[in-house]
Design a protein around this motif. Sequence first.
Motif, mmCIF file in Angstrom:
data_model
loop_
_atom_site.group_PDB
_atom_site.id
_atom_site.type_symbol
_atom_site.label_atom_id
_atom_site.label_comp_id
_atom_site.label_asym_id
_atom_site.label_seq_id
_atom_site.Cartn_x
_atom_site.Cartn_y
_atom_site.Cartn_z
ATOM 1 N N THR A 114 4.038 1.682 -8.985
ATOM 2 C CA THR A 114 4.352 0.059 -8.889
ATOM 3 C C THR A 114 5.373 -0.058 -9.693
ATOM 4 O O THR A 114 6.223 -1.097 -9.053
ATOM 5 N N HIS A 137 8.693 0.724 -7.419
ATOM 6 C CA HIS A 137 9.151 -0.179 -6.306
ATOM 7 C C HIS A 137 9.295 -1.643 -6.860
ATOM 8 O O HIS A 137 10.306 -2.379 -6.211
ATOM 9 N N GLU A 138 9.091 -1.837 -8.040
ATOM 10 C CA GLU A 138 9.502 -3.364 -8.632
ATOM 11 C C GLU A 138 11.190 -2.932 -9.087
ATOM 12 O O GLU A 138 11.884 -4.072 -8.793
ATOM 13 N N TYR A 194 13.302 -0.584 -7.627
ATOM 14 C CA TYR A 194 14.040 0.073 -6.183
ATOM 15 C C TYR A 194 13.688 -0.560 -5.111
ATOM 16 O O TYR A 194 14.626 -0.426 -4.254
ATOM 17 N N PRO A 214 11.467 -1.653 -1.523
ATOM 18 C CA PRO A 214 10.307 -1.311 -0.503
ATOM 19 C C PRO A 214 10.136 0.146 -0.274
ATOM 20 O O PRO A 214 9.235 0.820 0.129
ATOM 21 N N VAL A 230 11.069 4.197 -2.106
ATOM 22 C CA VAL A 230 11.791 4.845 -3.346
ATOM 23 C C VAL A 230 11.585 6.184 -2.901
ATOM 24 O O VAL A 230 10.650 6.794 -2.622
ATOM 25 N N PHE A 240 6.800 4.220 0.456
ATOM 26 C CA PHE A 240 7.082 2.913 0.865
ATOM 27 C C PHE A 240 5.967 1.955 0.779
ATOM 28 O O PHE A 240 4.828 2.292 0.145
ATOM 29 N N ASN A 241 6.097 0.737 0.504
ATOM 30 C CA ASN A 241 4.925 -0.293 0.286
ATOM 31 C C ASN A 241 5.102 -1.609 1.344
ATOM 32 O O ASN A 241 4.327 -2.331 1.298
ATOM 33 N N CYS A 279 2.554 5.716 1.721
ATOM 34 C CA CYS A 279 2.353 4.362 1.211
ATOM 35 C C CYS A 279 1.367 4.328 0.268
ATOM 36 O O CYS A 279 0.128 4.456 0.403
ATOM 37 N N ALA A 313 0.014 0.531 -5.642
ATOM 38 C CA ALA A 313 1.738 0.032 -5.650
ATOM 39 C C ALA A 313 1.823 -1.163 -4.691
ATOM 40 O O ALA A 313 2.460 -2.177 -4.950
ATOM 41 N N SER A 314 1.273 -0.902 -3.280
ATOM 42 C CA SER A 314 1.754 -1.872 -2.322
ATOM 43 C C SER A 314 0.897 -3.180 -2.637
ATOM 44 O O SER A 314 1.375 -4.062 -2.282
ATOM 45 N N SER A 339 2.294 -5.403 -5.313
ATOM 46 C CA SER A 339 3.869 -5.683 -5.263
ATOM 47 C C SER A 339 4.041 -7.174 -4.753
ATOM 48 O O SER A 339 3.564 -7.679 -3.867
#
Length: 517
Positions: A72, A75-76, A78, A80, A82, A91-92, A413, A417-418, A421
Amino acid sequence: MSGLDSLPSLLLCRGFWAAAFGILVITYIVYTIVNNLFLSPLSRFPGPKLWAISRIPSQVSVLRGHSHLDITKLHEVYGPVVRIGPDELVFNAPGAFRDIYGFRPGQRTFLKDRNHYIPPANGVDHLFCAVDSEVHARQRKLLSYAFADRALKDQESLITNYVDLLIEKLREKTVKARNERKPDVDIKSWMNYTTFDITGELMFSESFHCLEESQLHPWVELIFKSIKALAIIGAVNQFPVISGILHKIIPRSVIQKGVDHFNLGCEKVDRRLDNGSDKPDFISAMLKNSLSGKEGQYGEDEKIMSRAELHSNAFILIIAGSETSATVLSGCIYYLCRHPTIMDRLVNEIRGTFTADSDINFSKTPTLSYLAAVIEETLRMYPPVVTGLARVPPAGGETVDGDFVPEGTTVSCHHYASYRSLSNFVLPNEFIPERWLGTDPRFDSDKKDALQPFSLGPQNCLGKSLAYAEIRLILCKLLFHFDIELCPESVNWIDQEVYFLWDKPALMVNLTDRSVL
């Protein structure tokens, strides 16, 4: 020349080869670092440099139980997509879910990554870990009979009986608690008792008797103990060159937990086969065209399973069929207790819709719109499948959400984390069921199709309809009969580690029986 005279030359020779070997190792390490950081086809994707160089950081994250939080955060930082390993991307975005797991005309299928899907102790794939698409399709066709709408309707009275037994046992518990002045109840365990009993009946036509005895069956307890072992083995499998050595380091007791769990499942299957049953259950669905007398591979159109495949599927279905629903129910109760206004609105909807317990059934519970919103928000905040389902692109590579991914790359995915987001959901860390009602303009920009807790496409969860039906029925009956209040010691219950599944502690609540008010 004497042996003593030749010793310096021998030592010199050995020193030379030792130095040469050391230089070779250093050269290989330097080359690997340079290749992963600058020459790899994945070098154009953002991510932490240490994670790009080696799988060690990502697997340490898994073993610490913090992978859902770490991904999570990545993703914040880098975006969508990483890079979290030398050959792995996460991916997210909703489009990535569709590309990796869905099916669209003209797009080739992403296959399961064997390193992430471990066969059980007998080495025979079950529905979840089957990498071969034909094996998966054949097993899924047989199991689909057990999850069809007609089967769900036939199962309603059985499931309702167990939910009614839950209410009866909780009522006895509250009476005893009042007399002993100990009102606390671990509601998480009671959710497990109920869903495991239901799954045992649906799977083997035989309950685990958890509700009757008010405790987990020893096998169920073993399941939870074996999950962490699976996480450890999965992490070891990410280092194929040295996995043989690493496997020897894993304590035998850890490996044995998984073997014991599998063997108990085999015993259940064999007893069900020996005793027979007139009840329609998962085993009868898998035996629709009888049991194969041979082991081995079968064509996709051969609607048949071997005894070994029955053993393997029993292993996974007991977990998947019960733990997912119990997890969602526990998370839902926690979030409702933490948000009294939301709890009040849901309770008013349930008690305003049903005037008697007998009115609560599979056909009426789906009509409750706020209940549906609460369940969806729980699935977003506390998904039963926490991390990602690893896939690999077909030969030649394939596109994911607009980015070309070369073959040999592991992609996924991550659910938690998705769903947490900000790029997908407004106020992502707040429990707000109204976002699913379409009545609050704050959430008009939410990418609701990013929520895929049961996955999607040809390998989505077969038990989705059953899970929703169970969850709705249990929540409605529970909140129809009881007022629920969170105990102080469980205020931070949601702070949990993850080892494939949530490592859930006791969820202590106070129950007040409305029938005695």
